[in-house]
Write a protein that holds these residues in place. Structure first.
Motif, PDB file in Angstrom:
ATOM      1  N   ILE A  17       0.833  -1.207   0.000  1.00  0.00           N
ATOM      2  CA  ILE A  17       0.000   0.000   0.000  1.00  0.00           C
ATOM      3  C   ILE A  17       0.867   1.258   0.000  1.00  0.00           C
ATOM      4  CG2 ILE A  17      -1.587   1.370   1.424  1.00  0.00           C
ATOM      5  CD1 ILE A  17      -2.846  -1.330   2.301  1.00  0.00           C
ATOM      6  N   ASN A  18       1.877   1.306   0.871  1.00  0.00           N
ATOM      7  CA  ASN A  18       2.719   2.502   0.961  1.00  0.00           C
ATOM      8  C   ASN A  18       3.534   2.729  -0.315  1.00  0.00           C
ATOM      9  OD1 ASN A  18       1.973   3.464   3.522  1.00  0.00           O
ATOM     10  ND2 ASN A  18       3.354   2.048   4.547  1.00  0.00           N
ATOM     11  N   ALA A  19       4.007   1.639  -0.912  1.00  0.00           N
ATOM     12  CA  ALA A  19       4.765   1.765  -2.161  1.00  0.00           C
ATOM     13  C   ALA A  19       3.876   2.311  -3.271  1.00  0.00           C
ATOM     14  CB  ALA A  19       5.338   0.408  -2.563  1.00  0.00           C
ATOM     15  N   ALA A  20       2.652   1.808  -3.348  1.00  0.00           N
ATOM     16  CA  ALA A  20       1.719   2.257  -4.392  1.00  0.00           C
ATOM     17  C   ALA A  20       1.274   3.693  -4.145  1.00  0.00           C
ATOM     18  CB  ALA A  20       0.513   1.320  -4.438  1.00  0.00           C
ATOM     19  N   LEU A  21       0.980   4.036  -2.898  1.00  0.00           N
ATOM     20  CA  LEU A  21       0.587   5.409  -2.573  1.00  0.00           C
ATOM     21  C   LEU A  21       1.684   6.393  -2.950  1.00  0.00           C
ATOM     22  CD1 LEU A  21      -1.049   4.920   0.956  1.00  0.00           C
ATOM     23  CD2 LEU A  21      -2.225   5.713  -1.101  1.00  0.00           C
ATOM     24  N   LEU A  22       2.920   6.045  -2.623  1.00  0.00           N
ATOM     25  CA  LEU A  22       4.051   6.917  -2.927  1.00  0.00           C
ATOM     26  C   LEU A  22       4.199   7.122  -4.431  1.00  0.00           C
ATOM     27  CD1 LEU A  22       6.572   8.480  -2.018  1.00  0.00           C
ATOM     28  CD2 LEU A  22       7.840   6.323  -2.117  1.00  0.00           C
ATOM     29  N   GLU A  23       4.094   6.036  -5.185  1.00  0.00           N
ATOM     30  CA  GLU A  23       4.253   6.121  -6.639  1.00  0.00           C
ATOM     31  C   GLU A  23       3.166   6.989  -7.270  1.00  0.00           C
ATOM     32  OE1 GLU A  23       5.725   5.599 -10.474  1.00  0.00           O
ATOM     33  OE2 GLU A  23       6.664   5.249  -8.514  1.00  0.00           O
ATOM     34  N   PHE A  24       1.928   6.770  -6.884  1.00  0.00           N
ATOM     35  CA  PHE A  24       0.827   7.568  -7.448  1.00  0.00           C
ATOM     36  C   PHE A  24       0.893   9.015  -6.968  1.00  0.00           C
ATOM     37  CE2 PHE A  24      -1.370   3.353  -7.928  1.00  0.00           C
ATOM     38  CZ  PHE A  24      -1.533   3.417  -9.308  1.00  0.00           C
ATOM     39  N   ALA A  25       1.306   9.221  -5.726  1.00  0.00           N
ATOM     40  CA  ALA A  25       1.396  10.586  -5.205  1.00  0.00           C
ATOM     41  C   ALA A  25       2.445  11.395  -5.953  1.00  0.00           C
ATOM     42  CB  ALA A  25       1.719  10.559  -3.708  1.00  0.00           C
ATOM     43  N   GLU A  26       3.560  10.757  -6.281  1.00  0.00           N
ATOM     44  CA  GLU A  26       4.654  11.469  -6.934  1.00  0.00           C
ATOM     45  C   GLU A  26       4.445  11.646  -8.438  1.00  0.00           C
ATOM     46  OE1 GLU A  26       8.252   9.410  -5.942  1.00  0.00           O
ATOM     47  OE2 GLU A  26       8.488  10.505  -4.042  1.00  0.00           O
ATOM     48  N   ASN A  27       3.741  10.678  -9.062  1.00  0.00           N
ATOM     49  CA  ASN A  27       3.679  10.681 -10.531  1.00  0.00           C
ATOM     50  C   ASN A  27       2.280  10.762 -11.129  1.00  0.00           C
ATOM     51  OD1 ASN A  27       6.631  10.131 -11.116  1.00  0.00           O
ATOM     52  ND2 ASN A  27       6.153   8.420  -9.767  1.00  0.00           N
ATOM     53  N   GLY A  28       1.238  10.716 -10.286  1.00  0.00           N
ATOM     54  CA  GLY A  28      -0.116  10.726 -10.827  1.00  0.00           C
ATOM     55  C   GLY A  28      -0.457   9.380 -11.457  1.00  0.00           C
ATOM     56  N   TYR A  29      -1.712   9.216 -11.843  1.00  0.00           N
ATOM     57  CA  TYR A  29      -2.158   7.916 -12.344  1.00  0.00           C
ATOM     58  C   TYR A  29      -1.469   7.532 -13.655  1.00  0.00           C
ATOM     59  CZ  TYR A  29      -5.072   4.219 -14.201  1.00  0.00           C
ATOM     60  OH  TYR A  29      -5.499   3.021 -14.739  1.00  0.00           O
ATOM     61  N   GLU A  30      -1.463   8.423 -14.611  1.00  0.00           N
ATOM     62  CA  GLU A  30      -0.971   8.095 -15.948  1.00  0.00           C
ATOM     63  C   GLU A  30       0.504   7.705 -15.952  1.00  0.00           C
ATOM     64  OE1 GLU A  30      -2.577   7.604 -18.650  1.00  0.00           O
ATOM     65  OE2 GLU A  30      -4.547   8.239 -17.903  1.00  0.00           O
ATOM     66  N   LYS A  31       1.328   8.435 -15.201  1.00  0.00           N
ATOM     67  CA  LYS A  31       2.771   8.203 -15.233  1.00  0.00           C
ATOM     68  C   LYS A  31       3.253   7.215 -14.172  1.00  0.00           C
ATOM     69  CE  LYS A  31       3.855  12.730 -17.211  1.00  0.00           C
ATOM     70  NZ  LYS A  31       4.606  14.003 -17.018  1.00  0.00           N
TER      71      LYS A  31
END
Length: 211
Positions: A17-31
Motif C-alpha cells: 500500500i505505501n509503495a503504491a501510494l508513494l508512486e501515485f502521489a509522486e507521478n499521478g495515475y498516468e505516469k
C-alpha cells in the motif's frame, strides 16, 4: 480486488500500500509505474496483478483505503468538544503527526488527486473524496468559541493567520526530518517548542486570560 490480499500479514499489506501510494502521489495515475511499485514493495509483478486486476483497480482501492483511513485514524480521534481554536489545532497537529508516521503517503496521495483533478476516478469516489475533505475543513472551525479572541480581532482573519502559522511550522519540521527516522527521533523538544509558539499565538490573538 482479490480477497487474498487481506489474508497477507499486515506488514506486507502496508509495504504494498505505501509503495503504491508513494508512486501515485509522486507521478499521478498516468505516469505511475507498477514496476517501481513492486520494486519498492519487494514483491513480484505477477503477485501485484494477482491481488489487483490492473493499475486502475489498485488505484481505486488506494483512494477508498485512504479515505477510510483518514476517517478512522485521523478524524475520529479529534476531540470536537475542544472549543479553543488554538488548542483544537494543537491536538490536530499531534494526531496528524502520528498519522503520517504510520501512513506516510496517504495525505500526499489524496492531495495529488485534488490538485491535479485526476480523471481516472469514478464519480462516486470523487464525490466521497470531496465530502471527506469538506468534513476535515469543517472540523477545524465547528463549535469554536470566538469570544476567546480579542474584540479588535476579526475571528475569520485570525483563523487563517493562526492556521498558516502552524502549517508553516509543521512544513518546516517535515523538511527538517525528511531524511531521518522519526521512530527513533526524540520529538519532545520539538513539541515543547511548538507549544511555546502556540502560547505566543494566544498572547497575540486572545483576550487577557488573567482578566
Amino acid at each position: 480486488m482479490n480477497q487474498t490480499f487481506y489474508n497477507l500479514d499486515k506488514d506486507k499489506q502496508e509495504r504494498i500500500i505505501n509503495a503504491a501510494l508513494l508512486e501515485f502521489a509522486e507521478n499521478g495515475y498516468e505516469k505511475a509505474s507498477t514496476n517501481r511499485i513492486v520494486k519498492c514493495a519487494g514483491i513480484g509483478k505477477g503477485m501485484l496483478f494477482y491481488y489487483f486486476k490492473n493499475k486502475k483497480e489498485l488505484y481505486h482501492y488506494l483512494v477508498e483505503f485512504s479515505l477510510d483511513t483518514i476517517l478512522s485514524e485521523f478524524f475520529d480521534k479529534i476531540d470536537m468538544n475542544e472549543t479553543d481554536f488554538i488548542e483544537r489545532l494543537r491536538q490536530i497537529a499531534r494526531i496528524k503527526f502520528e498519522f503520517n508516521k504510520r501512513y506516510p503517503n496517504v495525505l500526499s496521495f489524496l492531495a495529488n488527486i485534488f490538485i491535479k483533478e485526476e480523471s481516472d476516478i469514478s464519480r462516486d469516489l470523487k464525490q466521497r473524496h470531496e465530502k471527506v475533505m469538506q468534513m476535515g475543513y469543517s472540523m477545524l472551525y465547528e463549535n469554536i468559541d470566538t469570544t476567546l479572541f480579542r474584540s479588535d480581532v476579526d475571528p475569520e482573519k485570525a483563523f487563517k493567520l493562526i492556521r498558516w502559522s502552524i502549517e508553516g511550522y509543521q512544513n518546516e519540521l517535515i523538511n527538517h526530518f525528511k531524511q531521518q527516522n522519526l521512530v527513533t527521533t526524540n520529538m519532545d523538544p520539538y513539541w515543547d517548542e511548538f507549544y511555546d509558539y502556540l502560547e505566543v499565538l494566544k498572547t497575540i490573538y486572545y483576550t487577557d486570560r488573567k482578566e
